[in-house]
Motif scaffolding. Structure first.
Motif, PDB file in Angstrom:
ATOM      1  N   TYR A 199     -13.588 -58.406 -56.526  1.00  0.00           N
ATOM      2  CA  TYR A 199     -14.472 -57.981 -57.619  1.00  0.00           C
ATOM      3  C   TYR A 199     -15.314 -59.150 -58.120  1.00  0.00           C
ATOM      4  O   TYR A 199     -16.533 -59.053 -58.230  1.00  0.00           O
ATOM      5  CB  TYR A 199     -13.654 -57.377 -58.775  1.00  0.00           C
ATOM      6  CG  TYR A 199     -14.563 -56.862 -59.867  1.00  0.00           C
ATOM      7  CD1 TYR A 199     -15.104 -55.588 -59.783  1.00  0.00           C
ATOM      8  CD2 TYR A 199     -14.944 -57.669 -60.929  1.00  0.00           C
ATOM      9  CE1 TYR A 199     -15.993 -55.124 -60.735  1.00  0.00           C
ATOM     10  CE2 TYR A 199     -15.830 -57.214 -61.886  1.00  0.00           C
ATOM     11  CZ  TYR A 199     -16.346 -55.941 -61.783  1.00  0.00           C
ATOM     12  OH  TYR A 199     -17.233 -55.489 -62.723  1.00  0.00           O
ATOM     13  N   ARG A 200     -14.629 -60.265 -58.430  1.00  0.00           N
ATOM     14  CA  ARG A 200     -15.330 -61.420 -59.027  1.00  0.00           C
ATOM     15  C   ARG A 200     -16.292 -62.082 -58.043  1.00  0.00           C
ATOM     16  O   ARG A 200     -17.393 -62.456 -58.413  1.00  0.00           O
ATOM     17  CB  ARG A 200     -14.310 -62.472 -59.476  1.00  0.00           C
ATOM     18  CG  ARG A 200     -13.539 -62.095 -60.715  1.00  0.00           C
ATOM     19  CD  ARG A 200     -12.571 -63.213 -61.037  1.00  0.00           C
ATOM     20  NE  ARG A 200     -13.301 -64.436 -61.359  1.00  0.00           N
ATOM     21  CZ  ARG A 200     -13.635 -64.801 -62.582  1.00  0.00           C
ATOM     22  NH1 ARG A 200     -13.299 -64.044 -63.596  1.00  0.00           N
ATOM     23  NH2 ARG A 200     -14.287 -65.917 -62.804  1.00  0.00           N
ATOM     24  N   ASN A 201     -15.842 -62.240 -56.822  1.00  0.00           N
ATOM     25  CA  ASN A 201     -16.603 -63.064 -55.876  1.00  0.00           C
ATOM     26  C   ASN A 201     -17.518 -62.279 -54.946  1.00  0.00           C
ATOM     27  O   ASN A 201     -18.353 -62.866 -54.265  1.00  0.00           O
ATOM     28  CB  ASN A 201     -15.638 -63.914 -55.040  1.00  0.00           C
ATOM     29  CG  ASN A 201     -14.807 -64.827 -55.906  1.00  0.00           C
ATOM     30  OD1 ASN A 201     -15.307 -65.367 -56.884  1.00  0.00           O
ATOM     31  ND2 ASN A 201     -13.538 -64.969 -55.586  1.00  0.00           N
ATOM     32  N   ILE A 261      -1.922 -57.614 -53.454  1.00  0.00           N
ATOM     33  CA  ILE A 261      -3.125 -56.800 -53.217  1.00  0.00           C
ATOM     34  C   ILE A 261      -3.985 -56.772 -54.486  1.00  0.00           C
ATOM     35  O   ILE A 261      -5.211 -56.745 -54.424  1.00  0.00           O
ATOM     36  CB  ILE A 261      -2.732 -55.367 -52.758  1.00  0.00           C
ATOM     37  CG1 ILE A 261      -2.005 -55.443 -51.407  1.00  0.00           C
ATOM     38  CG2 ILE A 261      -3.951 -54.449 -52.648  1.00  0.00           C
ATOM     39  CD1 ILE A 261      -2.807 -56.029 -50.262  1.00  0.00           C
ATOM     40  N   GLY A 262      -3.320 -56.805 -55.653  1.00  0.00           N
ATOM     41  CA  GLY A 262      -4.059 -56.897 -56.913  1.00  0.00           C
ATOM     42  C   GLY A 262      -4.889 -58.175 -56.958  1.00  0.00           C
ATOM     43  O   GLY A 262      -6.061 -58.152 -57.352  1.00  0.00           O
ATOM     44  N   LEU A 284     -18.094 -58.145 -55.297  1.00  0.00           N
ATOM     45  CA  LEU A 284     -18.719 -56.934 -55.848  1.00  0.00           C
ATOM     46  C   LEU A 284     -19.684 -57.254 -56.996  1.00  0.00           C
ATOM     47  O   LEU A 284     -20.799 -56.710 -57.035  1.00  0.00           O
ATOM     48  CB  LEU A 284     -17.633 -55.973 -56.329  1.00  0.00           C
ATOM     49  CG  LEU A 284     -18.036 -54.507 -56.302  1.00  0.00           C
ATOM     50  CD1 LEU A 284     -18.316 -54.040 -54.887  1.00  0.00           C
ATOM     51  CD2 LEU A 284     -16.954 -53.641 -56.913  1.00  0.00           C
ATOM     52  N   PHE A 329      -7.913 -57.772 -54.811  1.00  0.00           N
ATOM     53  CA  PHE A 329      -8.953 -56.945 -55.443  1.00  0.00           C
ATOM     54  C   PHE A 329      -9.686 -57.708 -56.544  1.00  0.00           C
ATOM     55  O   PHE A 329     -10.895 -57.564 -56.698  1.00  0.00           O
ATOM     56  CB  PHE A 329      -8.348 -55.646 -55.993  1.00  0.00           C
ATOM     57  CG  PHE A 329      -8.416 -54.518 -55.006  1.00  0.00           C
ATOM     58  CD1 PHE A 329      -9.465 -53.610 -55.032  1.00  0.00           C
ATOM     59  CD2 PHE A 329      -7.454 -54.369 -54.030  1.00  0.00           C
ATOM     60  CE1 PHE A 329      -9.544 -52.577 -54.105  1.00  0.00           C
ATOM     61  CE2 PHE A 329      -7.521 -53.348 -53.103  1.00  0.00           C
ATOM     62  CZ  PHE A 329      -8.563 -52.454 -53.137  1.00  0.00           C
ATOM     63  N   ILE A 330      -8.945 -58.509 -57.311  1.00  0.00           N
ATOM     64  CA  ILE A 330      -9.598 -59.288 -58.374  1.00  0.00           C
ATOM     65  C   ILE A 330     -10.588 -60.267 -57.739  1.00  0.00           C
ATOM     66  O   ILE A 330     -11.728 -60.406 -58.191  1.00  0.00           O
ATOM     67  CB  ILE A 330      -8.550 -60.029 -59.236  1.00  0.00           C
ATOM     68  CG1 ILE A 330      -7.704 -59.019 -60.015  1.00  0.00           C
ATOM     69  CG2 ILE A 330      -9.233 -60.992 -60.210  1.00  0.00           C
ATOM     70  CD1 ILE A 330      -6.486 -59.620 -60.699  1.00  0.00           C
ATOM     71  N   LEU A 346       1.301 -56.839 -56.197  1.00  0.00           N
ATOM     72  CA  LEU A 346       0.746 -58.005 -56.894  1.00  0.00           C
ATOM     73  C   LEU A 346      -0.257 -58.745 -56.002  1.00  0.00           C
ATOM     74  O   LEU A 346      -1.358 -59.092 -56.431  1.00  0.00           O
ATOM     75  CB  LEU A 346       1.870 -58.968 -57.275  1.00  0.00           C
ATOM     76  CG  LEU A 346       2.629 -58.683 -58.555  1.00  0.00           C
ATOM     77  CD1 LEU A 346       3.730 -59.716 -58.746  1.00  0.00           C
ATOM     78  CD2 LEU A 346       1.676 -58.708 -59.748  1.00  0.00           C
TER      79      LEU A 346
END
Lengths: 265, 74
Positions: free
Chosen positions: A23-25, A15-16, A27, A19-20, A13
């Motif tokens: 991604y948002r901030n 690590i999820g 990638l 990653f979120i 959780l």
């Protein structure tokens, strides 16, 4: 349910969440910047020497921060190297003592002492860097120099490190002293200092779980705070080490500036 | 977002989560109660990630470069 099982249930959780955040901030924004810079360049066109030089300057020696002064550079290099080496030793410790346990890595043996030495030395390096950062955050608050400070990140990581040392001190205090334990440096010294209050049963479990949760939460926090620079700064530097990408970005920006704007004559 | 970057976003997440479940199962065992809890945790993370990726709007160039300046990326 064991403490380690609780940790393993929660880590996917955390690590999820990391990653979120990435991604948002990072990638999604990098994708736009890549797009403006002519997208990817073929592998064959990558200037490996420039890439290696950028990595050495930005990650290994951190020369850009050295330009800001000796204290900011010392603080940053102690934190980044302390954190990175500690992370590697954490993984090695989990692997060699929990998953593939062998004779040298049993409690008190030479491999185990080596791991403890590495964990404690890197943890101490990180601790010194964080204390410098904290002192600097306090003394430079409200000034131009405070622009690069990150007080919340510093305090968060300091809590992770301090709870780690306290948990380890309690663990050492719970067992009889052995000559080799001195290799565990601060963990062992804290164990001796805390021996009078031993044994620590429930309190050790509580501090251990607190440390594990804080450490996991800090990983998640990386993607949602200024700490994202851990990933972004080296990526950015390596990206712009490539002349083709740098020139493409300048060209796109210039073309954008030359375009007539809506409503202009 | 370019297809290569989008593939990287998906693969890096799912490989990491699969690696974590595999590492956890080496500790808690396979098909045990704790294993199912680890798997459930990874599934919740995966659902949250998919939703986040599908619902994150593409920023414009100004917004993207402002973020990089604010967080000292470059």
């Amino acid at each position: 349910m064991t403490r380690m099982a609780v940790f393993w249930i929660l880590i996917p959780l955390f690590i999820g969440v990391l990653f979120i955040g990435l991604y948002r901030n990072l990638l999604a924004k990098l994708a736009v910047i890549f797009g403006a810079s002519g997208r990817f360049i073929p592998w064959g066109d990558v200037d490996a020497a420039a890439l290696g030089q950028a990595y050495a300057d930005e990650v290994v020696f951190q020369r850009r921060i050295r330009l800001r002064g000796r204290v900011p550079w010392t603080r940053h290099i102690l934190i980044s190297w302390g954190f990175s080496v500690l992370f590697v030793f954490d993984i090695l410790t989990a692997l060699l003592t929990k998953y593939l346990p062998s004779e040298p890595f049993l409690d008190g043996n030479v491999g185990w002492l080596f791991l403890k030495f590495g964990l404690n030395l890197s943890g101490m390096v990180l601790l010194v860097g964080l204390l410098i950062a904290l002192a600097r955050s306090v003394t430079t608050a409200g000034t131009e120099q405070a622009r690069f400070n990150d007080m919340p990140g510093t305090v968060f990581l300091l809590l992770v490190v301090v709870t780690g040392f306290v948990a380890q001190g309690m663990r050492f205090a719970n067992v009889p002293p052995q000559p080799g334990y001195g290799w565990a440096l601060l963990g062992s010294w804290m164990g001796e200092a805390m021996r009078a209050g031993a044994p620590y049963a429930g309190s050790h479990a509580f501090v251990w779980v607190t440390h594990a949760l804080l450490a996991s939460a800090f990983l998640a926090y990386l993607g949602w705070s200024r700490m994202i620079h851990v990933f972004a700064a080296p990526l950015g530097r390596i990206f712009y080490s490539q002349v083709a990408l740098r020139e493409a970005k300048v060209r796109t920006v210039m073309e954008g500036l030359l375009k007539p704007r809506a409503g202009s004559r | 977002m370019s297809p290569a970057l989008r593939r990287f976003a998906w693969w890096s997440f799912f490989v990491t989560e699969a690696g974590l479940v595999a590492a956890a199962s080496a500790y808690v065992g396979v098909a045990t109660r704790d294993f199912w809890l680890v798997l459930a945790s990874a599934v919740v993370a995966a659902i949250a990630y998919v939703v986040a990726v599908l619902r994150t709007p593409a920023p414009d160039l100004g917004e993207a470069t402002a973020a990089s300046r604010r967080w000292f990326w470059f």
